[in-house]
Motif scaffolding. Structure first.
Motif, short mmCIF file in Angstrom:
data_model
loop_
_atom_site.label_atom_id
_atom_site.label_comp_id
_atom_site.label_asym_id
_atom_site.label_seq_id
_atom_site.Cartn_x
_atom_site.Cartn_y
_atom_site.Cartn_z
N LEU A 70 -4.95 -2.09 8.94
CA LEU A 70 -4.72 -1.94 7.50
C LEU A 70 -5.21 -3.15 6.70
O LEU A 70 -5.28 -3.09 5.48
CB LEU A 70 -3.22 -1.72 7.24
CG LEU A 70 -2.62 -0.42 7.77
CD1 LEU A 70 -1.11 -0.42 7.61
CD2 LEU A 70 -3.22 0.79 7.05
N GLY A 85 0.83 -1.20 0.00
CA GLY A 85 0.00 0.00 0.00
C GLY A 85 0.87 1.25 0.00
O GLY A 85 2.09 1.17 0.13
N THR A 86 0.21 2.41 -0.17
CA THR A 86 0.97 3.66 -0.29
C THR A 86 0.95 4.47 1.01
O THR A 86 0.08 4.28 1.86
CB THR A 86 0.38 4.55 -1.40
OG1 THR A 86 -0.94 4.96 -1.00
CG2 THR A 86 0.31 3.84 -2.73
N GLN A 138 -2.78 8.76 4.52
CA GLN A 138 -2.19 8.70 5.86
C GLN A 138 -1.02 9.67 5.96
O GLN A 138 -0.48 10.14 4.97
CB GLN A 138 -1.71 7.28 6.19
CG GLN A 138 -0.61 6.74 5.30
CD GLN A 138 -0.03 5.43 5.80
OE1 GLN A 138 0.19 5.24 7.00
NE2 GLN A 138 0.23 4.50 4.89
N ALA A 160 -1.09 -0.07 11.36
CA ALA A 160 -0.10 1.02 11.23
C ALA A 160 0.43 1.37 12.61
O ALA A 160 -0.19 1.05 13.63
CB ALA A 160 -0.75 2.24 10.57
N VAL A 165 2.14 -7.05 7.35
CA VAL A 165 1.58 -5.79 7.88
C VAL A 165 0.13 -6.00 8.31
O VAL A 165 -0.67 -6.54 7.56
CB VAL A 165 1.64 -4.70 6.78
CG1 VAL A 165 0.86 -3.47 7.18
CG2 VAL A 165 3.08 -4.36 6.45
N ALA A 218 6.36 5.25 5.03
CA ALA A 218 6.05 3.81 5.10
C ALA A 218 5.60 3.32 3.72
O ALA A 218 5.67 4.06 2.73
CB ALA A 218 4.95 3.57 6.14
N GLY A 219 5.18 2.05 3.67
CA GLY A 219 4.60 1.50 2.44
C GLY A 219 5.54 1.59 1.25
O GLY A 219 6.76 1.61 1.38
N CYS A 265 8.57 -1.43 7.40
CA CYS A 265 8.62 -1.44 5.93
C CYS A 265 10.07 -1.26 5.47
O CYS A 265 10.56 -1.98 4.58
CB CYS A 265 7.79 -0.30 5.35
SG CYS A 265 6.08 -0.27 5.89
C1 LIG Z 1 0.86 1.34 3.37
C2 LIG Z 1 1.41 1.05 4.71
N1 LIG Z 1 2.05 -0.12 4.91
C3 LIG Z 1 2.56 -0.41 6.13
C4 LIG Z 1 2.44 0.47 7.18
C5 LIG Z 1 2.99 0.11 8.54
O1 LIG Z 1 3.97 0.96 8.94
C6 LIG Z 1 1.78 1.70 6.93
N2 LIG Z 1 1.62 2.64 7.90
N3 LIG Z 1 1.28 1.95 5.69
#
Ligand SMILES: Cc1ncc(CO)c(N)n1
Ligand SMILES: Nc1ncnc2c1ncn2[C@@H]1O[C@H](COP(=O)(O)OP(=O)(O)OP(=O)(O)O)[C@@H](O)[C@H]1O
Length: 271
Positions: A116, A12-13, A45, A110, A107, A19-20, A212
């Motif tokens: 998530l 994910g983004t 986020q 968060a 994951v 992160a991500g 991540c």
């Molecule tokens: C997309 C995404 N993946 C993992 C985490 C965990 O840190 C996050 N906050 N957001």
């Protein structure tokens, strides 16, 4: 074609960049591996938390996977946030015949505490992805969720590592120690030998995306053909530098410093 090593992140983004997918690509670049990405969900986020999530269709995730792997040099793959079982099944089906080194970062929540992935994703991850994994990188709550047991003691962590390898079929595991008290000690097990990787605990709020970044560094080293032991060792040095030399940006739990490892090595300075 030149012999460029490449790593693919399926995740994910994070538009705030800590992160991500964004953290993964920065880490691949810093470790001199060509970075590629397949997006599973777009997440609104930042360092304060998650505001919204839009999931992409499993069939479209598959289309992205085909676009990358039919064309580009992928030498290792990392998975991160995969929100539901349909996505996990599609990704596992695509990865299975490729037999590439695979780092699964399971994951679930968060750093801010926001969920998530949905509850069926956990089981799909265990059944579909872990048997394909070269290494899986749970933090302590994730290792507890995967094994269905709480991890209170050191012995619990050793038992969980054994179950993850012998019962769920991952070739190795590193249970991360970010949630422990005292030193940040990660427990690695490859089905044969246990090894711990330890750093001092840095007293900081800014740990958004540590997991991540750590898993991406492992993946980058696997793409270069390094052993698991070498890959985890480089990743531990990378994440420790990134946490120690924090950037202090954002209004909440800020990101780590993805430059710190290279700057420490090359110039002896951090930002
Ligand atoms: C997309 C995404 N993946 C993992 C985490 C965990 O840190 C996050 N906050 N957001
Ligand atoms: N305060 C800290 N000081 C030093 N090392 C830390 C600290 N916090 C985490 N680490 C290290 O960072 C790496 C990632 O571990 P952690 O348990 O934080 O992952 P995580 O919970 O999956 O992270 P996230 O959910 O933010 O992506 C591990 O090597 C861990 O030991």
């Amino acid at each position: 074609m030149r012999n460029v090593k490449g790593a693919l992140s399926i995740a994910g983004t994070d538009p705030s960049g800590g992160a991500g997918i964004q953290a993964d690509l920065k880490t691949f670049q810093e470790l001199e591996v060509y970075g590629m990405s397949v997006i599973t969900s777009v997440v609104a986020q930042n360092t304060l938390g998650v505001k919204g999530i839009r999931h992409l269709e499993a069939s479209f995730i598959k289309e992205q996977l085909e676009s990358v792997t039919n064309d580009m040099p992928v030498h290792a793959v990392k998975t991160g946030m995969i929100a539901n079982s349909e996505m996990i099944e599609a990704i596992a089906e695509h990865l299975r015949p490729l037999t590439l080194p695979l780092c699964v970062d399971p994951v679930m929540i968060a750093q801010s505490g926001d969920a998530l992935v949905d509850h069926k994703a956990l089981q799909a991850m265990r059944d579909e992805l872990l048997p394909l994994a070269t290494i899986v990188t749970p933090n302590i709550p994730e290792a507890a969720a995967l094994t269905g047991r709480s991890l209170e003691s050191e012995e619990d962590r050793y038992d969980a590592a054994k179950r993850i390898v012998h019962d769920f079929g991952s070739s190795s595991v590193v249970i991360k120690g970010g949630h422990l008290d005292g030193e940040a000690t990660d427990l690695f097990y490859d089905g044969d030998t246990f090894k711990t990787f330890t750093s001092p605990r840095f007293d900081t709020l800014h740990t958004h995306g540590t997991g991540c970044t750590y898993a991406a560094a492992i993946t980058a080293e696997l793409a270069k053909g390094k052993s698991l032991n070498e890959a985890v060792s480089v990743a531990k040095t990378f994440i420790s530098a990134a946490i120690e030399h924090t950037l202090e940006i954002g209004h909440g739990q800020g990101p780590t410093n993805h430059w710190a490892y290279q700057n420490t090595k090359r110039k002896g300075e951090y930002v």
